[in-house]
Scaffold this active site. Sequence first.
Site, PDB file in Angstrom:
ATOM      1  N   ASP A  65      28.642  27.507  47.048  1.00  0.00           N
ATOM      2  CA  ASP A  65      28.071  26.241  46.527  1.00  0.00           C
ATOM      3  C   ASP A  65      29.383  26.782  45.139  1.00  0.00           C
ATOM      4  O   ASP A  65      28.449  27.741  44.262  1.00  0.00           O
ATOM      5  CB  ASP A  65      26.456  26.635  46.325  1.00  0.00           C
ATOM      6  CG  ASP A  65      25.977  26.100  44.414  1.00  0.00           C
ATOM      7  OD1 ASP A  65      26.977  24.554  45.089  1.00  0.00           O
ATOM      8  OD2 ASP A  65      25.673  25.753  44.617  1.00  0.00           O
ATOM      9  N   HIS A  81      22.776  32.403  39.324  1.00  0.00           N
ATOM     10  CA  HIS A  81      21.544  31.475  38.676  1.00  0.00           C
ATOM     11  C   HIS A  81      20.991  32.990  38.214  1.00  0.00           C
ATOM     12  O   HIS A  81      19.981  32.730  38.043  1.00  0.00           O
ATOM     13  CB  HIS A  81      20.628  30.983  39.772  1.00  0.00           C
ATOM     14  CG  HIS A  81      21.332  30.010  39.734  1.00  0.00           C
ATOM     15  ND1 HIS A  81      20.843  28.107  40.607  1.00  0.00           N
ATOM     16  CD2 HIS A  81      22.588  28.339  39.945  1.00  0.00           C
ATOM     17  CE1 HIS A  81      21.696  27.376  41.263  1.00  0.00           C
ATOM     18  NE2 HIS A  81      22.973  27.679  40.168  1.00  0.00           N
ATOM     19  N   TRP A 126      16.772  23.123  45.346  1.00  0.00           N
ATOM     20  CA  TRP A 126      16.962  22.991  43.774  1.00  0.00           C
ATOM     21  C   TRP A 126      16.420  21.940  42.986  1.00  0.00           C
ATOM     22  O   TRP A 126      16.700  20.190  43.462  1.00  0.00           O
ATOM     23  CB  TRP A 126      18.590  23.223  43.592  1.00  0.00           C
ATOM     24  CG  TRP A 126      18.938  23.348  42.727  1.00  0.00           C
ATOM     25  CD1 TRP A 126      18.531  24.451  41.697  1.00  0.00           C
ATOM     26  CD2 TRP A 126      19.566  22.499  41.502  1.00  0.00           C
ATOM     27  NE1 TRP A 126      18.584  24.389  40.256  1.00  0.00           N
ATOM     28  CE2 TRP A 126      19.478  23.128  40.088  1.00  0.00           C
ATOM     29  CE3 TRP A 126      20.184  21.732  42.215  1.00  0.00           C
ATOM     30  CZ2 TRP A 126      19.984  22.192  39.672  1.00  0.00           C
ATOM     31  CZ3 TRP A 126      20.599  20.352  41.367  1.00  0.00           C
ATOM     32  CH2 TRP A 126      20.866  21.498  39.815  1.00  0.00           C
ATOM     33  N   ASP A 159      21.297  31.327  44.645  1.00  0.00           N
ATOM     34  CA  ASP A 159      22.707  31.912  44.102  1.00  0.00           C
ATOM     35  C   ASP A 159      23.298  32.791  43.150  1.00  0.00           C
ATOM     36  O   ASP A 159      22.599  32.681  41.943  1.00  0.00           O
ATOM     37  CB  ASP A 159      22.655  30.395  43.644  1.00  0.00           C
ATOM     38  CG  ASP A 159      23.660  29.360  43.179  1.00  0.00           C
ATOM     39  OD1 ASP A 159      24.449  29.831  42.272  1.00  0.00           O
ATOM     40  OD2 ASP A 159      23.832  28.246  43.726  1.00  0.00           O
ATOM     41  N   ASP A 181      27.447  29.350  34.592  1.00  0.00           N
ATOM     42  CA  ASP A 181      26.934  28.775  36.018  1.00  0.00           C
ATOM     43  C   ASP A 181      27.670  28.386  36.434  1.00  0.00           C
ATOM     44  O   ASP A 181      27.551  27.069  36.035  1.00  0.00           O
ATOM     45  CB  ASP A 181      25.493  28.125  35.744  1.00  0.00           C
ATOM     46  CG  ASP A 181      25.951  28.100  37.976  1.00  0.00           C
ATOM     47  OD1 ASP A 181      26.365  29.023  38.312  1.00  0.00           O
ATOM     48  OD2 ASP A 181      24.430  26.684  38.065  1.00  0.00           O
ATOM     49  N   LYS A 226      17.056  29.038  38.804  1.00  0.00           N
ATOM     50  CA  LYS A 226      18.021  29.231  38.430  1.00  0.00           C
ATOM     51  C   LYS A 226      17.439  29.580  37.108  1.00  0.00           C
ATOM     52  O   LYS A 226      15.462  29.515  36.405  1.00  0.00           O
ATOM     53  CB  LYS A 226      18.287  27.575  38.256  1.00  0.00           C
ATOM     54  CG  LYS A 226      19.613  27.240  36.689  1.00  0.00           C
ATOM     55  CD  LYS A 226      20.584  26.063  37.639  1.00  0.00           C
ATOM     56  CE  LYS A 226      21.711  25.767  36.872  1.00  0.00           C
ATOM     57  NZ  LYS A 226      22.007  25.007  36.783  1.00  0.00           N
ATOM     58  N   ASP A 238      29.976  27.906  38.178  1.00  0.00           N
ATOM     59  CA  ASP A 238      31.062  27.697  39.610  1.00  0.00           C
ATOM     60  C   ASP A 238      32.513  26.976  40.071  1.00  0.00           C
ATOM     61  O   ASP A 238      32.974  26.569  40.634  1.00  0.00           O
ATOM     62  CB  ASP A 238      29.679  25.975  39.869  1.00  0.00           C
ATOM     63  CG  ASP A 238      28.525  25.768  39.806  1.00  0.00           C
ATOM     64  OD1 ASP A 238      28.552  27.295  41.609  1.00  0.00           O
ATOM     65  OD2 ASP A 238      27.387  25.319  39.479  1.00  0.00           O
ATOM     66  N   GLU A 244      15.493  27.063  45.954  1.00  0.00           N
ATOM     67  CA  GLU A 244      16.208  28.415  45.168  1.00  0.00           C
ATOM     68  C   GLU A 244      16.636  28.096  43.554  1.00  0.00           C
ATOM     69  O   GLU A 244      15.976  26.838  42.449  1.00  0.00           O
ATOM     70  CB  GLU A 244      18.100  26.921  45.008  1.00  0.00           C
ATOM     71  CG  GLU A 244      19.675  27.645  44.664  1.00  0.00           C
ATOM     72  CD  GLU A 244      20.721  26.496  44.755  1.00  0.00           C
ATOM     73  OE1 GLU A 244      19.973  25.680  45.092  1.00  0.00           O
ATOM     74  OE2 GLU A 244      21.448  26.980  43.720  1.00  0.00           O
ATOM     75  N   HIS A 279      23.886  30.895  47.752  1.00  0.00           N
ATOM     76  CA  HIS A 279      24.736  29.940  47.593  1.00  0.00           C
ATOM     77  C   HIS A 279      25.629  31.432  47.287  1.00  0.00           C
ATOM     78  O   HIS A 279      25.767  31.112  45.349  1.00  0.00           O
ATOM     79  CB  HIS A 279      24.012  29.154  46.818  1.00  0.00           C
ATOM     80  CG  HIS A 279      23.944  27.346  47.598  1.00  0.00           C
ATOM     81  ND1 HIS A 279      23.399  26.876  46.097  1.00  0.00           N
ATOM     82  CD2 HIS A 279      23.936  27.166  48.515  1.00  0.00           C
ATOM     83  CE1 HIS A 279      22.785  25.493  47.444  1.00  0.00           C
ATOM     84  NE2 HIS A 279      23.488  26.093  48.188  1.00  0.00           N
TER      85      HIS A 279
HETATM   86  C1  RNT Z   1      22.501  24.153  40.545  1.00  0.00           C
HETATM   87  C2  RNT Z   1      23.206  24.225  42.068  1.00  0.00           C
HETATM   88  C3  RNT Z   1      22.500  23.361  43.432  1.00  0.00           C
HETATM   89  C4  RNT Z   1      23.593  22.261  43.371  1.00  0.00           C
HETATM   90  C5  RNT Z   1      24.073  21.822  44.263  1.00  0.00           C
HETATM   91  C6  RNT Z   1      24.877  20.545  44.194  1.00  0.00           C
HETATM   92  O1  RNT Z   1      22.490  24.833  39.813  1.00  0.00           O
HETATM   93  O2  RNT Z   1      23.241  25.915  42.654  1.00  0.00           O
HETATM   94  O3  RNT Z   1      22.645  24.675  44.510  1.00  0.00           O
HETATM   95  O4  RNT Z   1      24.865  23.229  42.776  1.00  0.00           O
HETATM   96  O5  RNT Z   1      23.512  21.734  45.438  1.00  0.00           O
HETATM   97 ZN    ZN Z   2      23.388  26.715  44.420  1.00  0.00          ZN
END
Ligand code: RNT
Ligand code: ZN
Length: 413
Positions: A322, A258, A183, A255, A290, A224, A292, A222, A282
């Site tokens: 994640d 994303h 990523w 993810d 995003d 986004k 998290d 990955e 993720h």
């Molecule tokens: C960032 C991505 C990525 C990170 C990690 C730390 O938006 O989701 O995967 O969160 O690699």
């Molecule tokens: Zn991620």
Amino acid sequence: MNRYESAKEIYAQYGVDTEKALKRLAEIPISIHCWQGDDVIGFDGSQSLDGGIQTTGNYPGRARNFDQLKADIQKAFSLMPGKKRLNLHASYAILGDDKGKVDRDAYEPKHFKAWVDFAKEIGLNGLDFNPTYFGHPKMKDGLSLSSPDEETRQFWINHGIACRKIAKYFADEMHSYSLLNVWIPDGYKDIPADRLSPRLRLKDSLDKIFAHRLDGVVDAVESKVFGIGLESYTVGSNEFYQIYASKNNICCLLDNGHYHPTEVVSDKIPSLLAFSDKIALHVTRAIRWDSDHVVLLEDELKEIAKEIVRNEAYDRVLIGLDYFDASINRLAAWVIGQRSMQKALLSALLMPDKMLKDLQEKARFGKLMWVNEELKTLPFGDIWNEYLLRENLCFDWYSSIEDYERTILSKRV
Ligand code: RNT
Ligand code: ZN
């Protein structure tokens, strides 16, 4: 009759075998991210987070070094049921005497040997890995693999190559594949003058990183949609990586933070399963962006789990977590998120999939709706408690986190 026995009979009326579900659940590996423990800082020099991602909160007790992070992981993992893998970032290298001498383009397996020893010691199922394209002075103007500066781009290509060798080392040592996920935050805050050139440079960089197959390494990319401060353009977009992955026979990592707010990963999983052998996840919880947040047992998580279970894609969908919450006890965040994922999988395993698919195919949509609604109030909690019992864990684990906080975390400065 105890509660489990009674719940088992209720599920049996729908043709669901709870014993089979419990056995299967214990076998599905979940890769747990190391970075929840220290707010994504790592050990190789960075003091703050950049790259369009952010932790918020300053709850006391963040792990400051390898020993602390190990201790926290060990404690948190001891409260998680099921099969566990550990997901590391390159920034968690244990450099020892190489600190200040060896940079990310030259990290070697030896810088991760201590992690392998630890993973073996606590009996993990495998180790996954991520090159770290953030929190580093060599990110030039916020760009890495797409940088127009050739020296910068080459440095980050070398980082990717170095990381794949480390993933290979993990696979060999752990006797289990290692997911190597790329990523990058590369993008622009405002309207770009050129959207294509950065993508062509990224494509070329990836070609160089993935030039040779490595046995045991599952390569992934990955995508986004945007990052903080990078709102207008992300080089590694969804279309870019989906096509790259499919042309190069590597894996897409989805993810669920994303995508655009009404897009759902649960619907993307079967789309990709139609074409690729493996996909990676993720799992996170995005609130308005995003963000998290800690994963909770919510509807979309349940849908994601259903797509894995009803397609029997246990070996094809590699599940990783994640998220990073710095506003609550970090071990609690880890455990709640991992248990939520397990609960979602269990709830999917307790569905009469064949019957439901049949109703769909016969276009009996009213009955399908009715059964789905009935399933929601079945005694799921009794099956979950039985699972915890069999895993030698209990429902009330929070007091043990509070003890750990009192005796260990609160002493950290
Ligand atoms: C960032 C991505 C990525 C990170 C990690 C730390 O938006 O989701 O995967 O969160 O690699
Ligand atoms: Zn991620």
